[in-house]
Design a protein around this motif. Structure first.
Motif, PDB file in Angstrom:
ATOM      1  N   GLN A   1      60.926  69.694  39.656  1.00 32.57           N
ATOM      2  CA  GLN A   1      60.635  69.906  38.239  1.00 32.57           C
ATOM      3  C   GLN A   1      59.732  71.126  38.069  1.00 32.57           C
TER       4      GLN A   1
ATOM      5  N   ASP B   1      66.100  70.205  42.921  1.00 33.05           N
ATOM      6  CA  ASP B   1      65.710  69.002  42.183  1.00 33.05           C
ATOM      7  C   ASP B   1      64.285  69.061  41.644  1.00 33.05           C
TER       8      ASP B   1
ATOM      9  N   GLN C   1      66.089  77.971  41.546  1.00 31.63           N
ATOM     10  CA  GLN C   1      66.464  77.539  40.198  1.00 31.63           C
ATOM     11  C   GLN C   1      66.655  78.677  39.200  1.00 31.63           C
TER      12      GLN C   1
END
Length: 320
Positions: A301, A299, A270
């Motif tokens: 968090q 995906d 990310q």
């Protein structure tokens, strides 16, 4: 926002070309369906990968899906031709692909080379069009690429034969020059904007932002050092041994990640996306399980507190 409407994660299919070792015959047909089920709609390939095998397998796999629902990028610069010196049992493993060396690569960044390469790629994949074409690793062929490959791709884009074009490399300096000197749409940068490296933040990313060029980040695990929650004993950094100082840095990143309930691979997947000009991370996989795991990394968090702590500790550069 992606100029090309590309998704946040793509599947780099070099593994379908038997990268490092041969994939079991029962495994490779499971990979693209796994990616599709995970929501992945962007697939990146190249003639280089397995001497065309990756393109052949990708095309066979994508035949089951509507053409308008996925994006394919392939590359030019290495044209494949029959290998006149092939002997039974000879493989391409010196170029990292465990396939019979019945073909050979010829570097060709000329207009004719581009046209021949695209024609061959379309035939291998069984497609009638390509979405994105990237000039592949022209490190020693910059002038030929500027004089031959890019004008040819610009012509093909204007004719509607391809939707977009760009370049894919392991360095940011030449990519920056291409952004400044051509009318390309996208660049794929391998390994130079990662959790451990931010060199591209000082040249390529600002140039791409100024010109409205999409940046695709590949090799975000820096050859494996960031691919596991803790550094594996056989991990590599940029294809070599992991320096001790870097090992300590990754361990410190892992300590912070674990305190916040996340992992190093999640951060690595990310981190590039935190830069607004980076539209997509392209993740490779050699099994259906790896494909699904990669999709989950993007995906996951990640609390903002993780990035704040990493940046405050000087372990990660601040995102652009």
């Amino acid at each position: 926002m992606s100029r090309l409407g590309l998704p946040a994660v793509g599947y780099g299919v070099a593994g379908l070309g038997n990268l490092y070792s041969a994939m079991p015959e029962e495994e490779w047909p499971r990979c693209v369906p796994a990616a599709w089920d995970a929501g992945i709609r962007y697939f990146d390939v190249a003639p280089h990968y397995g001497l065309g095998l990756a393109e052949e397998r990708l095309g066979a796999s994508l035949a089951a899906y509507p053409r308008d629902e996925y994006v394919v990028s392939t590359k030019v610069g290495r044209v494949l031709e029959p290998n006149p010196d092939y002997e039974p049992g000879q493989t391409d493993i010196d170029s990292l692909f465990d396939v019979p060396a019945t073909r050979r690569r010829v570097y060709d960044y000329s207009r004719d080379g581009v046209l021949r390469s695209i024609e061959q790629s379309l035939e291998r994949m069984g497609l009638d069009r390509l979405d994105i074409v990237l000039v592949h690793d022209p490190d020693d062929h910059e002038r030929e690429a500027l004089d031959g490959a890019f004008p040819a791709l610009d012509e093909l884009r204007s004719q509607g034969v391809i939707r977009a074009y760009g370049a894919g490399m392991n360095q940011s300096a030449m990519l920056t020059r291409f952004v400044e000197r051509t009318d390309l749409d996208v660049v794929m940068m391998a390994g130079r904007y990662t959790l451990l490296e931010d060199g591209a933040a000082h040249d390529l990313l600002p140039a791409a932002a100024a010109r409205g060029v999409d940046v695709l980040a590949a090799a975000v695990f820096n050859s494996g050092v960031l691919a596991t929650p803790r550094i594996a004993s056989d991990a590599r950094y940029n294809y070599g041994a992991v320096p001790e100082e870097l090992r300590r840095r990754v361990d410190a990143i892992a300590d912070i990640a674990e305190r916040h309930g996340c992992t190093v691979p999640q951060l690595a997947a990310q981190y590039p996306l935190r830069a607004s000009v980076v539209s997509t991370v392209v993740l490779g996989a050699k099994s259906a399980e790896q494909v699904r795991a990669n999709a989950a990394l993007v995906d996951a968090q990640i609390p903002m507190a993780v990035w704040d702590e990493l940046e405050s500790a000087g372990l990660v550069a601040r995102a652009l």
